[in-house]
Motif scaffolding. Structure first.
Motif, PDB file in Angstrom:
ATOM      1  N   HIS A   1      -5.767   2.130   3.560  1.00 26.60           N
ATOM      2  CA  HIS A   1      -5.793   0.662   3.607  1.00 26.60           C
ATOM      3  C   HIS A   1      -5.296   0.143   4.963  1.00 26.60           C
ATOM      4  O   HIS A   1      -5.664  -0.954   5.383  1.00 26.60           O
ATOM      5  CB  HIS A   1      -4.973   0.065   2.459  1.00 26.60           C
ATOM      6  CG  HIS A   1      -3.495   0.239   2.578  1.00 26.60           C
ATOM      7  ND1 HIS A   1      -2.698  -0.657   3.248  1.00 26.60           N
ATOM      8  CD2 HIS A   1      -2.661   1.203   2.110  1.00 26.60           C
ATOM      9  CE1 HIS A   1      -1.446  -0.262   3.184  1.00 26.60           C
ATOM     10  NE2 HIS A   1      -1.387   0.864   2.507  1.00 26.60           N
ATOM     11  N   GLN A   2      -4.479   0.934   5.666  1.00 29.36           N
ATOM     12  CA  GLN A   2      -4.040   0.534   7.000  1.00 29.36           C
ATOM     13  C   GLN A   2      -5.178   0.660   8.005  1.00 29.36           C
ATOM     14  O   GLN A   2      -5.327  -0.174   8.903  1.00 29.36           O
ATOM     15  CB  GLN A   2      -2.850   1.392   7.427  1.00 29.36           C
ATOM     16  CG  GLN A   2      -1.592   1.128   6.604  1.00 29.36           C
ATOM     17  CD  GLN A   2      -0.461   2.083   6.937  1.00 29.36           C
ATOM     18  OE1 GLN A   2      -0.692   3.238   7.283  1.00 29.36           O
ATOM     19  NE2 GLN A   2       0.776   1.604   6.835  1.00 29.36           N
ATOM     20  N   VAL A   3      -5.995   1.712   7.847  1.00 30.55           N
ATOM     21  CA  VAL A   3      -7.200   1.850   8.671  1.00 30.55           C
ATOM     22  C   VAL A   3      -8.130   0.666   8.438  1.00 30.55           C
ATOM     23  O   VAL A   3      -8.664   0.051   9.390  1.00 30.55           O
ATOM     24  CB  VAL A   3      -7.939   3.171   8.354  1.00 30.55           C
ATOM     25  CG1 VAL A   3      -9.274   3.241   9.104  1.00 30.55           C
ATOM     26  CG2 VAL A   3      -7.071   4.370   8.700  1.00 30.55           C
ATOM     27  N   ALA A   4      -8.316   0.325   7.146  1.00 34.56           N
ATOM     28  CA  ALA A   4      -9.196  -0.789   6.797  1.00 34.56           C
ATOM     29  C   ALA A   4      -8.683  -2.101   7.373  1.00 34.56           C
ATOM     30  O   ALA A   4      -9.455  -2.905   7.920  1.00 34.56           O
ATOM     31  CB  ALA A   4      -9.311  -0.887   5.277  1.00 34.56           C
ATOM     32  N   ALA A   5      -7.371  -2.336   7.283  1.00 32.84           N
ATOM     33  CA  ALA A   5      -6.803  -3.570   7.815  1.00 32.84           C
ATOM     34  C   ALA A   5      -7.007  -3.667   9.322  1.00 32.84           C
ATOM     35  O   ALA A   5      -7.279  -4.745   9.866  1.00 32.84           O
ATOM     36  CB  ALA A   5      -5.311  -3.643   7.482  1.00 32.84           C
ATOM     37  N   GLY A   6      -6.898  -2.520  10.017  1.00 31.42           N
ATOM     38  CA  GLY A   6      -7.102  -2.507  11.461  1.00 31.42           C
ATOM     39  C   GLY A   6      -8.525  -2.877  11.840  1.00 31.42           C
ATOM     40  O   GLY A   6      -8.757  -3.591  12.828  1.00 31.42           O
TER      41      GLY A   6
END
Length: 239
Positions: free
Chosen positions: A206-211
């Motif tokens: 989800h951190q990759v997605a947020a980036g």
């Protein structure tokens, strides 16, 4: 007995215990002072009492580490005395308290020790059978209340975890849509791309997605709004 993990939101539980003490006291024909003390890391903490003096007597035992309440908790069995002046078990407590009769009923829930319900009296001779019955019923009811409070706390935790999972999923879905549009690929292929980046960089998906969302839109991902139900109305106190 095991000590329980007390629910984080214990206010409603303690309020229900106070109501139980009020009801039980009216059912006791010899009108003893009644208290309920729960176990915590510091010893005993009185959460409900019919008289302020009962709380002081609980506190005295918690501070000194000796007395009938301490013995009831240590043994997990009821402790009683109808003539404290002649009882050799707690001579210091008897002298300082000025009591003549007492009864301690451990509070348990599914093998866990919660605390103790105590009856105090300045009259000798112990308590009437009806008083002992009321004490036992109140102690059993405390276990039921604790299980209900624990279940409510667990449900609250599960709801928070579910809300977090839904928020995380919404961010991932936004990123998948961006990757699908840019790479002209399926959702499965887009997800695999995100997963590979997550593994290569050792950061959460989800951190990759947020980036990705932040890079394309210039703003943080939009999270869905979940409205919490309104809090229950406080129950009227029993007098």
């Amino acid at each position: 007995m095991n000590r329980p993990s007390v629910p984080t939101d214990i206010e409603e539980f303690e309020r229900a215990l106070a109501d139980s003490v009020s009801i039980a006291t009216r059912a006791m024909p010899d009108s003893p002072m009644v208290s309920i003390a729960l176990c915590d890391e510091k010893g005993l903490r009185t959460v409900a009492c019919s008289h302020a003096r009962a709380e002081l007597l609980d506190e005295l035992q918690s501070i000194t580490g000796e007395g009938p309440c301490v013995d009831a908790i240590a043994g997990g069995e009821p402790v009683t005395s109808g003539d404290l002046a002649a009882d050799p078990r707690w001579q210091r407590f008897a002298a300082e308290s000025g009591l003549l009769s007492l009864h301690c009923e451990p509070l348990t829930s599914e093998g866990m020790l919660l605390g103790v319900l105590t009856l105090y009296s300045g009259e000798a001779g112990g308590f009437a059978e009806a008083t002992h019955v009321a004490a036992r019923v109140t102690a059993e009811h405390a276990g039921v209340l604790f299980r209900a409070a624990l279940d409510a706390a667990r449900m609250k935790e599960v709801a928070a975890q579910l809300k977090d999972a839904l928020n995380t999923r919404a961010v991932i879905d936004q990123a998948l849509g961006i990757v699908m549009a840019q790479r002209r690929c399926t959702s499965h292929q887009a997800f695999e791309m995100l997963r590979h980046v997550s593994q290569d960089k050792n950061i959460k998906l989800h951190q990759v997605a947020a980036g990705i969302v932040r890079k394309v839109t210039g703003e943080p991902p939009q999270r869905p709004r979940f409205e919490d139900p309104p809090p229950p109305r406080p129950r009227p106190r029993v007098r």
